[in-house]
Each structure stands twice: as C-alpha cells, then as structure tokens.
Design a protein around this motif. Structure first.
Motif, PDB file in Angstrom:
ATOM      1  N   ASN A   1      -7.909  -1.829  -2.237  1.00 32.94           N
ATOM      2  CA  ASN A   1      -7.434  -0.751  -3.110  1.00 32.94           C
ATOM      3  C   ASN A   1      -6.019  -0.984  -3.599  1.00 32.94           C
ATOM      4  O   ASN A   1      -5.476  -0.155  -4.306  1.00 32.94           O
TER       5      ASN A   1
ATOM      6  N   TRP B   1       0.824  -1.206   0.000  1.00 30.07           N
ATOM      7  CA  TRP B   1       0.000   0.000   0.000  1.00 30.07           C
ATOM      8  C   TRP B   1       0.862   1.262   0.000  1.00 30.07           C
ATOM      9  O   TRP B   1       0.638   2.183  -0.779  1.00 30.07           O
TER      10      TRP B   1
ATOM     11  N   GLU C   1      -8.912  -1.719   5.445  1.00 29.48           N
ATOM     12  CA  GLU C   1      -9.776  -1.177   4.392  1.00 29.48           C
ATOM     13  C   GLU C   1      -9.041  -0.862   3.093  1.00 29.48           C
ATOM     14  O   GLU C   1      -9.617  -0.799   2.032  1.00 29.48           O
ATOM     15  N   HIS C   2      -7.695  -0.718   3.176  1.00 29.30           N
ATOM     16  CA  HIS C   2      -6.969  -0.417   1.938  1.00 29.30           C
ATOM     17  C   HIS C   2      -6.720  -1.667   1.103  1.00 29.30           C
ATOM     18  O   HIS C   2      -6.295  -1.582  -0.031  1.00 29.30           O
TER      19      HIS C   2
HETATM   20  C1  LIG Z   1     -10.516   2.549  -1.497  1.00 31.35           C
HETATM   21  O1  LIG Z   1     -11.245   2.870  -2.704  1.00 31.35           O
HETATM   22  C2  LIG Z   1     -12.563   3.267  -2.459  1.00 31.35           C
HETATM   23  C3  LIG Z   1     -13.264   3.431  -3.791  1.00 31.35           C
HETATM   24  O2  LIG Z   1     -12.397   3.852  -4.786  1.00 31.35           O
HETATM   25  C4  LIG Z   1     -12.590   4.542  -1.611  1.00 31.35           C
HETATM   26  O3  LIG Z   1     -13.924   4.912  -1.356  1.00 31.35           O
HETATM   27  C5  LIG Z   1     -11.852   4.264  -0.309  1.00 31.35           C
HETATM   28  O4  LIG Z   1     -11.779   5.449   0.432  1.00 31.35           O
HETATM   29  C6  LIG Z   1     -10.458   3.750  -0.576  1.00 31.35           C
HETATM   30  N1  LIG Z   1      -9.830   3.393   0.679  1.00 31.35           N
HETATM   31  C7  LIG Z   1      -8.641   3.834   1.018  1.00 31.35           C
HETATM   32  C8  LIG Z   1      -8.106   3.365   2.314  1.00 31.35           C
HETATM   33  O5  LIG Z   1      -8.014   4.585   0.302  1.00 31.35           O
END
Ligand SMILES: *[C@@H]1O[C@H](CO)[C@@H](O)[C@H](O)[C@H]1NC(C)=O
Ligand SMILES: *[C@@H]1O[C@H](CO)[C@@H](O)[C@H](O)[C@H]1NC(C)=O
Ligand SMILES: *[C@@H]1O[C@H](CO)[C@@H](O)[C@H](O)[C@H]1NC(C)=O
Length: 629
Positions: A145, A110, A141-142
């Motif tokens: 992503n 990340w 939560e990441h």
């Molecule tokens: C991950 O991606 C989602 C949707 O693109 C976004 O809403 C969320 O904030 C992101 N989480 C992080 C930790 O960047």
C-alpha cells in the motif's frame, strides 16, 4: 529439525552466489535538485528505494519538511499531531526528511504517507556511498500500500538540509526520474527475474500478482513489437565439497550445478529446492519454444496458468501438471522436455548455464541478487512491482515521442489534471480541457475533440480550428437565435476566427450587434421611401405602389417600364440581326456559286473555241480558284 540445517545451507549458497558473481550490486539512482535555499542550490544524487512508486520518466516538485519530533519516522505522526498535507488544495506537495535507523525503511515511508507526505527523503546515518533501501523479507501487509516514492540521500546532503530547515529556511527540491532509465530507441528490452516457487511468502505472492496484473499489458506491448521481453531465473551452485551432502542433493540438479532453496526451508517435507529448479527450467524452456514459434508472450499465460493449476499446496507442482498446461497452450511438450533434459545427469545444462552467466552484471548493469527483479533497458527497476508503476517505468524507456499509445492512456494517469485542471486551459461550459495526464506528468496541450483540432498555447487559450470547428461550441464564436432564426459568427469556410455576418457588427466572439441600416448606413433614403430596421437586415418600401425597390442600388424603379421594354427590344434586335445575317449569307453564297460555275464553264468552253473576252475569263478563273483554296 528446521533451524540449523537450512541456515547452514543458506550460508553456503549465499557464499557460492557471492563467489560466482563477485558481488556487485548496482544502486539505481535518480536526481534530486535543490531549488531553494540559494546556498544549497544544485543537483545531487539519491538512491531509489525498492518499494513505493518512483515516478519513472517524471519529476516531482515539493517543499521539504523536517519534523520537530519523530524524526526517524518510526511512529505514526498522528500521535504528534503532525501532518504533511499541503496547506491548501492544489498546493505544492510536501516531502518529509527522515533520519535512517531504528525501524524498517518501509515503516518510515508508510508513516510519512499516512501523514500526507508526497515523498520520503531518508538521510543516511553514515558517510558512505548510497545504498538501496530494500523492503523487509518478512511480510508487512502495508508494503503493497506504499504509493509514494522514497529515496535515500547522503549524510552530507542530509545534514545540510537539516541545518537549513532548523534555521527556518524554505526548502524546496525537485525529484527527477527522467534519466533513471536509458531511453535510446523505439523498443524497450526488459527482463523479469523470477521464480516458479509459489510458497515463499509475500515476495512470491507479489511476483504472482504482478504476473496476473501485468500479463495483458505485457502481451499487447510484445505483440505490437514495442518491447522485447525475456524471463530469467536465478540459480545457485553447490560448492564442490558439498555436492554429495544431503542438502545439496535435495536442492540441486545436475550434480550440484543448479540449486534453489527449499520452498518451506525444511528438507524433510514438501517440495525440495530441486523441484523448484526443474520447474524454473520448464518455464525457461516454454519461453524458448514459444519464442521459436514467434509467440514469446505465451510465457505469461504459462506462468499464470501453472501457478493457478499446479500449486504446491495442492501437491500439483509436478512434471505432469506442467505438461498439461503446456499442451493446453498448444505448445510442443516433446520439445519442452528435450529442452529440460535430464536433471540427474552429471553435465552442464546449456540453458541454466546461460542463466547463471546472465545473473552477473556488466558495465552499468548490476548483478541480479534480489528476487523478483525487473531489468529495464539493462537497468534494475526499483520500486513496487505494480502494474502501473512498472508500465510507467517501461514507458520512460522509449525514446521521447516514440512511446506507444498505452503509455498515454488513462491507465497510467497521474491525476494531476484533477487539481485546478493542472493549470491548463479549460472550457467549463463545454467540458473541453487542454490538460493531458501522461506518465511524464501533466501537459497542457490543446485537444482534438470529435475530430476538430484546437489550437493555442494550451494554458490561457485554445480555439477550435479547421473543418467542423463550428460544430463544437460554435467555434468559440458568438451565436444567437431570435424568432427561430439562428445567426452565427462562425463559418466553416474559413479555418479560424469569428466574423459577424453581414448586417451585424462586433468582435464576433462575445457579441455581434445588429446594424441599423436605416440610421447608420442611411439606406432607403429615396424620395417617399420608408425604412424599417430588422434583426440582421432592413426592409424598404417605395411608397408608390408602382415602384420597386432595388436593394443592390438602393433605389426605386418603375415596375412597368424600362425593364420590360428593354427586354423586348433586345429580342427584336437579335431576331432582325439573325434574319439579315441569313439573307446576306445566302446572297453571298448564290453569287459565289454562280461565279464559280461561270468560270468553270468558260474555262471548259475556252478549250474548244476562242472567246472574245479571254483575258477577263482567265481573270475570273484565277479568282475562282483562289476562292476554292
Ligand atoms: C492495503 O490496501 C488494501 C486494498 O486497498 C486494503 O484492503 C488493506 O487493508 C490495506 N492495508 C493496510 C495495512 O492499510
Ligand atoms: C526470441 O526470438 C527472437 C527472434 O526470433 C530472437 O531475436 C531472440 O534472441 C529470441 N530470444 C531468446 C531468449 O531466445
Ligand atoms: C467531462 O468529460 C469527462 C471525460 O470526457 C467526463 O468524465 C466528465 O464526466 C465530463 N464532465 C461533465 C461535467 O460533463
């Protein structure tokens, strides 16, 4: 009363699993090729991390950077003012080399991604065979992503790369996933090892999101026969000594034979492990019955609808709710119930027994121990359970060139064409490009536009060819309009190339120039003639009103004169010819008829009386007969 009880049981179940499977987890690998410096050149192996997006079927070339600080990548690189973004747009991407340890692999990936790295190479801190970097159980939560690929490399290779980097060498490597999955034929077999439990945190959410997002694609692939999909469910068994324990009773069916952990990890409330096993069994049976009716893809609808209509949180995770969903999909509930059998019976359930056997790996295939797991062509998929990433992996499982169209669709694009048009040919003016984004990476291939095929090398030139080519940017040829008249160097009659039409000279591509017929060709030079050049042609006038210019012969002739006289005399010749022929033919006919009748009469009369001129008569007779034939 959460803690000790379930922990004890988890240990028991884990032991049971290890025992059953004889614990063989296969580390899925891809290849890493060092292309510089020279002394490290060669191919090495690395292990694909179980998060991020590995480029299955493709390759990625980049420079390797070993940061001067934050070498484990546990902190954000921002604070150290470090960026791995390519120095200029379209430059080769940078990979970052990080040391193992101190934090989760996913944190390293990340942080690297946020600093602009295109991939992470984690160096093992022990000399050991490669291991799989997994994502943490607890929600981060990441996690979803992370879109860059991560690989683990051995300590040995890592130490060499680090040494080289510190010595200031330019390090360049190629990550190659093309052989990560076997791709033997035109059908991909894949399995999804999953779970009907919808309350297990991020892993369950990830699994449901995947079903939701991938369902449509999976169904298209299955209906067209490109894939053969089978869902699978992991179950564990309760060791003999614990079968009558409270724990095994609440987590297992068929007298401890098939177990799953308690959804809330609390035996005293909510649904129990055995409810999960029963629902898993329902899902397998739905697949079996749907498959028997020739519609195996209904499993995706069932799993999707069941999660939506029968969630644990609404206390609808029940047999009745399951039956409703089965009914609404048009499947036979009785058949499914028969397949599920009696969970309380002290006997094997054939279906679940087969599932337990399938969990154990064989050959190159490892045991399935991580949930959810995707197995594609008998290899475990590593990486994010994301629609595009998984589709890419499935696509890389087809024999080359037999990939279905969906594999070459926009869905799966790598966007490499956005950068400098991928280095391919581009006709900016007409928005025609040879860059094609595929799951295998970009290819430079002359396109087909509006049914017209372009031919060429795809890099420096492409040219419209064949019928209709002139419709598209005039086949790349010269064209000009003057005074409402358009002249083009493209002709649909020939399949390629440009040629200036008559009256013009030039290459036909960039330009065609008018030929000055009066000066250059010396046309219209007859006595008294005057020549005027026009665009693409010329005009010639003969000076004398009575004269007519004949373009073909570049000469002037008298308007009244030769042509008319010649015409009439010709007609007269034909007329008299016909008359003479007619008269002649009549005369011949008459003569013939008469001589024939004469000879016939003579012949008849000769039978009655001797004629004085018999010899002559016979001769005539003979001739007439000969003429008859
Ligand atoms: C991950 O991606 C989602 C949707 O693109 C976004 O809403 C969320 O904030 C992101 N989480 C992080 C930790 O960047
Ligand atoms: C599904 O059906 C096909 C053909 O009818 C069969 O080959 C395949 O083995 C079946 N799969 C399962 C898991 O029953
Ligand atoms: C060129 O074509 C692509 C797709 O065919 C389209 O998305 C893009 O907007 C076009 N660009 C221009 C400048 O017309």
């Amino acid at each position: 009363m959460r803690g000790p009880a379930w922990r004890a049981l988890l240990v028991v179940l884990a032991l049971a699993l290890a025992d059953a499977a004889a614990g063989r987890f296969v580390v899925e690998k891809n290849s890493i090729q060092v292309t510089s410096p020279d002394e490290l050149k060669g191919k090495y192996e690395c292990a694909i991390g179980n998060f991020g997006v590995p480029q299955y079927g493709g390759t990625l070339h980049g420079w390797v950077e070993y940061p001067r600080t934050n070498r484990k990548g546990c902190q954000s690189f921002d604070q150290f003012d470090i960026s791995f973004k390519p120095k200029k747009a379209g430059g080769r991407p940078n990979f970052v080399l990080l040391d193992r340890g101190e934090c989760f692999f996913t944190i390293k990936a990340w942080n690297a991604q946020n600093a602009g790295a295109a991939a992470v190479l984690v160096v093992d801190d022990k000399s050991e065979p490669l291991i799989t970097m997994d994502n943490p159980e607890e929600g981060k939560e990441h996690l979803e992503n992370i879109t860059i690929p991560s690989v683990l490399i051995t300590k040995k290779l890592g130490d060499q790369l680090k040494k080289s980097a510190e010595a200031g060498d330019m390090l360049s490597v190629l990550l190659d996933w093309r052989e990560s999955l076997p791709h033997p034929d035109e059908r991909v077999e894949y399995e999804f090892w999953t779970n009907s439990n919808d309350e297990c945190g991020p892993k369950c959410d990830m699994q449901m999101d995947f079903v939701k997002n991938f369902r449509g694609t999976a169904q298209v692939l299955e209906k067209k026969g490109y894939t053969q999909f089978t869902p699978h469910y992991i179950t564990w068994y309760c060791p003999e000594a614990f079968v009558t324990s409270k724990q095994c009773k609440s987590q297992c069916i068929n007298h401890g034979r098939y177990c799953a952990p308690d959804p809330e990890q609390d035996f005293s409330q909510g649904y129990d492990g055995k409810d999960v096993v029963v629902q898993n069994l329902h899902q397998i049976c739905v697949f079996k019955i749907a498959n028997e009716t020739g519609k195996p893809w209904l499993w995706w609808d069932y799993v999707h609808d069941f999660a939506l209509r029968c969630p644990m949180k609404d206390k609808k995770y029940t047999h009745d709710c399951a039956s409703d969903v089965i009914k609404s999909l048009g499947l036979d509930v009785e058949k499914v119930n028969k397949c599920v059998g009696d969970p309380d019976a002290d006997e094997e359930n054939e279906i679940l027994k087969a599932e337990q056997d399938a969990q154990i790996g064989h050959g190159k295939r490892g045991d399935v121990t991580i949930l959810p797991t995707l197995v594609i062509n008998n290899r475990q998929y590593r990486g994010k359970l994301d629609k595009v990433a998984v589709l890419k992996a499935i696509c890389s499982g087809f024999e080359e060139t037999s990939e279905p169209a969906i594999c070459l669709s926009e869905d799966i694009q790598t966007n490499e064409c956005l950068d400098n048009n991928g280095g391919c040919w581009l006709d900016k003016a007409n928005n025609v490009t040879a860059c094609k984004d595929t799951f295998r990476g970009r290819v430079c291939e002359c396109p087909i536009v509006k049914g017209v095929k372009f031919v060429g090398d795809g890099y420096t030139h492409c040219e419209a060819s064949g019928i209709g080519r002139c419709e598209i940017s005039n086949g790349g040829c010269w064209q000009e309009t003057r005074d409402g008249k358009t002249i083009s160097a493209c002709s649909n009659e020939v399949s390629e190339g440009c040629k200036c039409p008559a009256g013009f000279k030039g290459d036909g591509v960039k330009s065609c120039e008018d030929i000055d017929e009066c000066q250059e060709k010396r046309f219209c030079q007859c006595k008294g003639c005057s020549c005027k050049n026009t665009w693409g042609s010329y005009e010639c006038s003969c000076g004398d009103e009575k004269m007519l210019y004949m373009r073909e012969h570049d000469t002037c002739i008298s308007k009244e004169g030769t042509t008319a006289t010649v015409g009439w005399s010709f007609l007269w010749v034909i007329f008299f010819g016909l008359v003479f022929a007619g008269v002649g033919a009549y005369a011949v006919y008459k003569y013939r008829l008469r001589s024939y009748m004469d000879s016939e009469i003579r012949a008849i009369m000769a039978q009655y009386m001797p004629l004085d001129n018999q010899e002559g008569a016979n001769q005539q007779h003979h001739v007439a007969h000969a003429d008859d034939i």
